[in-house]
Design a protein around this motif. Structure first.
Motif, PDB file in Angstrom:
ATOM      1  N   HIS A   1      37.850  36.792  22.940  1.00 21.93           N
ATOM      2  CA  HIS A   1      37.107  38.064  23.297  1.00 21.93           C
ATOM      3  C   HIS A   1      37.694  39.175  22.646  1.00 21.93           C
ATOM      4  CE1 HIS A   1      34.468  36.684  26.536  1.00 21.93           C
ATOM      5  NE2 HIS A   1      35.315  35.845  26.752  1.00 21.93           N
ATOM      6  N   GLU A   2      36.919  40.184  22.411  1.00 21.14           N
ATOM      7  CA  GLU A   2      37.272  41.688  21.669  1.00 21.14           C
ATOM      8  C   GLU A   2      38.340  42.255  22.442  1.00 21.14           C
ATOM      9  OE1 GLU A   2      34.691  44.411  18.882  1.00 21.14           O
ATOM     10  OE2 GLU A   2      34.483  44.825  20.971  1.00 21.14           O
ATOM     11  N   GLY A   3      38.180  42.280  23.621  1.00 27.52           N
ATOM     12  CA  GLY A   3      39.232  42.964  24.532  1.00 27.52           C
ATOM     13  C   GLY A   3      40.049  42.418  25.359  1.00 27.52           C
ATOM     14  N   PRO A   4      40.717  42.885  26.382  1.00 27.77           N
ATOM     15  CA  PRO A   4      41.655  42.239  27.257  1.00 27.77           C
ATOM     16  C   PRO A   4      40.684  41.887  28.638  1.00 27.77           C
ATOM     17  CG  PRO A   4      42.045  44.560  27.400  1.00 27.77           C
ATOM     18  CD  PRO A   4      41.003  44.368  26.052  1.00 27.77           C
ATOM     19  N   ASP A   5      41.327  40.585  29.227  1.00 31.89           N
ATOM     20  CA  ASP A   5      40.715  40.473  30.395  1.00 31.89           C
ATOM     21  C   ASP A   5      41.393  41.232  31.585  1.00 31.89           C
ATOM     22  OD1 ASP A   5      40.375  38.991  33.047  1.00 31.89           O
ATOM     23  OD2 ASP A   5      40.149  36.999  31.911  1.00 31.89           O
ATOM     24  N   ASP A   6      40.738  41.910  32.279  1.00 29.56           N
ATOM     25  CA  ASP A   6      41.318  42.748  33.378  1.00 29.56           C
ATOM     26  C   ASP A   6      41.789  42.088  34.676  1.00 29.56           C
ATOM     27  OD1 ASP A   6      38.883  42.359  34.734  1.00 29.56           O
ATOM     28  OD2 ASP A   6      38.083  44.472  34.368  1.00 29.56           O
ATOM     29  N   PHE A   7      41.570  40.886  34.514  1.00 30.02           N
ATOM     30  CA  PHE A   7      42.024  39.769  35.581  1.00 30.02           C
ATOM     31  C   PHE A   7      41.101  40.072  37.082  1.00 30.02           C
ATOM     32  CE2 PHE A   7      45.529  39.967  32.919  1.00 30.02           C
ATOM     33  CZ  PHE A   7      45.270  38.816  32.174  1.00 30.02           C
TER      34      PHE A   7
ATOM     35  N   LEU B   1      50.977  27.582  27.437  1.00 28.14           N
ATOM     36  CA  LEU B   1      51.056  27.255  28.831  1.00 28.14           C
ATOM     37  C   LEU B   1      50.863  25.871  29.258  1.00 28.14           C
ATOM     38  CD1 LEU B   1      48.414  26.772  30.864  1.00 28.14           C
ATOM     39  CD2 LEU B   1      47.935  29.157  30.445  1.00 28.14           C
ATOM     40  N   GLU B   2      51.342  25.205  30.230  1.00 31.79           N
ATOM     41  CA  GLU B   2      51.381  23.977  30.792  1.00 31.79           C
ATOM     42  C   GLU B   2      50.788  23.844  32.159  1.00 31.79           C
ATOM     43  OE1 GLU B   2      54.448  20.280  31.370  1.00 31.79           O
ATOM     44  OE2 GLU B   2      54.739  21.855  29.616  1.00 31.79           O
ATOM     45  N   THR B   3      49.774  22.815  32.411  1.00 27.62           N
ATOM     46  CA  THR B   3      49.136  22.845  33.567  1.00 27.62           C
ATOM     47  C   THR B   3      48.818  21.368  34.015  1.00 27.62           C
ATOM     48  OG1 THR B   3      47.527  23.631  35.080  1.00 27.62           O
ATOM     49  CG2 THR B   3      47.014  23.191  32.718  1.00 27.62           C
ATOM     50  N   ASP B   4      48.735  21.013  35.436  1.00 26.48           N
ATOM     51  CA  ASP B   4      48.418  19.717  35.787  1.00 26.48           C
ATOM     52  C   ASP B   4      46.812  19.998  36.261  1.00 26.48           C
ATOM     53  OD1 ASP B   4      48.440  21.269  38.352  1.00 26.48           O
ATOM     54  OD2 ASP B   4      49.656  19.715  38.929  1.00 26.48           O
ATOM     55  N   LYS B   5      46.309  21.338  36.076  1.00 27.34           N
ATOM     56  CA  LYS B   5      44.894  21.386  36.421  1.00 27.34           C
ATOM     57  C   LYS B   5      43.823  21.059  35.448  1.00 27.34           C
ATOM     58  CE  LYS B   5      46.108  25.559  39.366  1.00 27.34           C
ATOM     59  NZ  LYS B   5      46.055  24.651  40.394  1.00 27.34           N
ATOM     60  N   TRP B   6      44.028  20.533  34.362  1.00 31.61           N
ATOM     61  CA  TRP B   6      43.440  19.918  33.272  1.00 31.61           C
ATOM     62  C   TRP B   6      43.594  18.708  32.824  1.00 31.61           C
ATOM     63  CZ3 TRP B   6      44.817  24.548  29.381  1.00 31.61           C
ATOM     64  CH2 TRP B   6      44.318  25.627  29.941  1.00 31.61           C
TER      65      TRP B   6
ATOM     66  N   LYS C   1      43.806  35.932  37.552  1.00 32.43           N
ATOM     67  CA  LYS C   1      44.581  35.784  36.490  1.00 32.43           C
ATOM     68  C   LYS C   1      45.471  34.379  36.826  1.00 32.43           C
ATOM     69  CE  LYS C   1      48.808  38.091  34.772  1.00 32.43           C
ATOM     70  NZ  LYS C   1      49.763  39.174  34.824  1.00 32.43           N
ATOM     71  N   TRP C   2      45.489  33.803  35.660  1.00 32.34           N
ATOM     72  CA  TRP C   2      46.200  32.228  35.684  1.00 32.34           C
ATOM     73  C   TRP C   2      47.329  32.285  36.577  1.00 32.34           C
ATOM     74  CZ3 TRP C   2      44.164  27.768  34.257  1.00 32.34           C
ATOM     75  CH2 TRP C   2      44.945  26.455  34.545  1.00 32.34           C
ATOM     76  N   GLY C   3      47.313  31.368  37.467  1.00 34.97           N
ATOM     77  CA  GLY C   3      48.584  31.327  38.251  1.00 34.97           C
ATOM     78  C   GLY C   3      48.612  31.987  39.496  1.00 34.97           C
ATOM     79  N   MET C   4      47.873  32.861  39.680  1.00 40.86           N
ATOM     80  CA  MET C   4      47.751  33.791  40.911  1.00 40.86           C
ATOM     81  C   MET C   4      46.439  33.892  41.639  1.00 40.86           C
ATOM     82  SD  MET C   4      49.546  37.177  39.009  1.00 40.86           S
ATOM     83  CE  MET C   4      49.913  38.117  40.504  1.00 40.86           C
ATOM     84  N   PRO C   5      46.365  33.089  42.584  1.00 46.10           N
ATOM     85  CA  PRO C   5      45.094  32.736  43.284  1.00 46.10           C
ATOM     86  C   PRO C   5      44.491  34.260  43.599  1.00 46.10           C
ATOM     87  CG  PRO C   5      46.676  31.426  43.936  1.00 46.10           C
ATOM     88  CD  PRO C   5      47.303  32.130  43.141  1.00 46.10           C
ATOM     89  N   PRO C   6      42.985  34.591  43.784  1.00 46.40           N
ATOM     90  CA  PRO C   6      42.298  33.545  43.304  1.00 46.40           C
ATOM     91  C   PRO C   6      42.023  33.442  41.870  1.00 46.40           C
ATOM     92  CG  PRO C   6      40.830  35.137  44.101  1.00 46.40           C
ATOM     93  CD  PRO C   6      42.659  35.649  44.223  1.00 46.40           C
ATOM     94  N   PHE C   7      41.807  32.390  41.191  1.00 44.84           N
ATOM     95  CA  PHE C   7      41.666  32.252  39.710  1.00 44.84           C
ATOM     96  C   PHE C   7      40.844  30.718  39.456  1.00 44.84           C
ATOM     97  CE2 PHE C   7      45.367  29.877  40.092  1.00 44.84           C
ATOM     98  CZ  PHE C   7      45.222  28.768  38.885  1.00 44.84           C
ATOM     99  N   HIS C   8      39.998  30.806  38.508  1.00 45.81           N
ATOM    100  CA  HIS C   8      39.435  29.375  38.079  1.00 45.81           C
ATOM    101  C   HIS C   8      40.084  28.703  36.845  1.00 45.81           C
ATOM    102  CE1 HIS C   8      36.918  31.454  35.125  1.00 45.81           C
ATOM    103  NE2 HIS C   8      36.711  32.261  35.842  1.00 45.81           N
ATOM    104  N   VAL C   9      39.670  27.587  36.706  1.00 52.53           N
ATOM    105  CA  VAL C   9      40.381  26.906  35.767  1.00 52.53           C
ATOM    106  C   VAL C   9      40.014  27.088  34.099  1.00 52.53           C
ATOM    107  CG1 VAL C   9      40.854  24.688  36.984  1.00 52.53           C
ATOM    108  CG2 VAL C   9      38.610  24.871  35.730  1.00 52.53           C
ATOM    109  N   GLY C  10      38.824  28.046  34.033  1.00 50.23           N
ATOM    110  CA  GLY C  10      38.663  28.565  32.854  1.00 50.23           C
ATOM    111  C   GLY C  10      39.454  29.807  32.438  1.00 50.23           C
ATOM    112  N   ASP C  11      40.029  30.514  33.591  1.00 47.50           N
ATOM    113  CA  ASP C  11      41.032  31.551  33.280  1.00 47.50           C
ATOM    114  C   ASP C  11      42.214  31.353  32.579  1.00 47.50           C
ATOM    115  OD1 ASP C  11      39.120  32.990  34.535  1.00 47.50           O
ATOM    116  OD2 ASP C  11      40.252  33.017  36.414  1.00 47.50           O
TER     117      ASP C  11
END
Length: 188
Positions: A159-165, A135-140, A109-119
């Motif tokens: 995507h058709e469904g939700p991300d379960d993170f 959202l706003e980030t300095d990661k991009w 989940k974005w902002g809650m490690p671990p996560f990657h920059v495509g999340d």
């Protein structure tokens, strides 16, 4: 001979101090200002869906702001991610490849490690079939030389469904129903 070598050694330094730059300028007080850069991904329907919309990016002062407005979605949550290839040619969106993950982090989940920059997260969609996300980030960055941050040439996937993170490597979000290549834009 030493004077000639010293003079040649100073040439790169003199050129690197040139204050004219296409990416930055200074204000009246000499403070370095970064040029604003913009990018956009126009989302086209995939996998037989009616998905459409726009995801815009604005970079200013080292931060990138993303604003997404996606239409034609069923009510509920729909995952939105950055994928590694700016190629939306496949009917199912799979030509965009997997999640953009240049630092090989676990999906999350974005902002809650671990996560990657495509999340990025989930769009929340009401009865009007429209989902938004900001959202706003300095990661991009937009068009910088850092391959771990540059979003140009990547794709946005809806995507058709939700991300379960938590499911690896992509959040078990189901089929790709929308895709748009991230390209630089001169007007936002």
């Amino acid at each position: 001979m030493k004077k000639i070598i010293l003079s040649i050694a100073l040439i790169p330094f003199l050129f690197s101090c040139d204050s004219s730059s296409s990416e930055s300028d200074t204000d009246d007080e000499g403070i370095l200002l970064m040029e604003e850069r913009n990018a956009v991904a126009v989302i086209d329907a995939k996998s037989g869906s009616m998905t459409s919309g726009t995801v815009s990016f604005e970079e200013k002062d080292g931060e990138v702001e993303i604003d997404a407005e996606i239409k034609g979605l069923s009510p509920g949550s729909h995952a939105i991610h950055i994928h590694e290839n700016g190629d939306c040619s496949a009917d199912d969106g799979k030509s965009a490849g997997g999640h953009w993950n240049p630092t090989n982090r676990a999906h999350g989940k974005w902002g809650m490690p671990p996560f990657h920059v495509g999340d990025i997260g989930n769009l929340e969609v009401g009865e009007d079939s429209v989902g938004t996300l900001s959202l706003e980030t300095d990661k991009w960055c937009i068009g910088c030389e850092d391959a771990n941050k540059n979003i140009l040439g990547k794709a946005i996937i809806i995507h058709e469904g939700p991300d379960d993170f938590s499911s690896q490597p992509s959040g078990a979000a189901g089929p790709r129903i929308g895709c748009g290549e991230i390209v630089e834009s001169s007007v936002m």
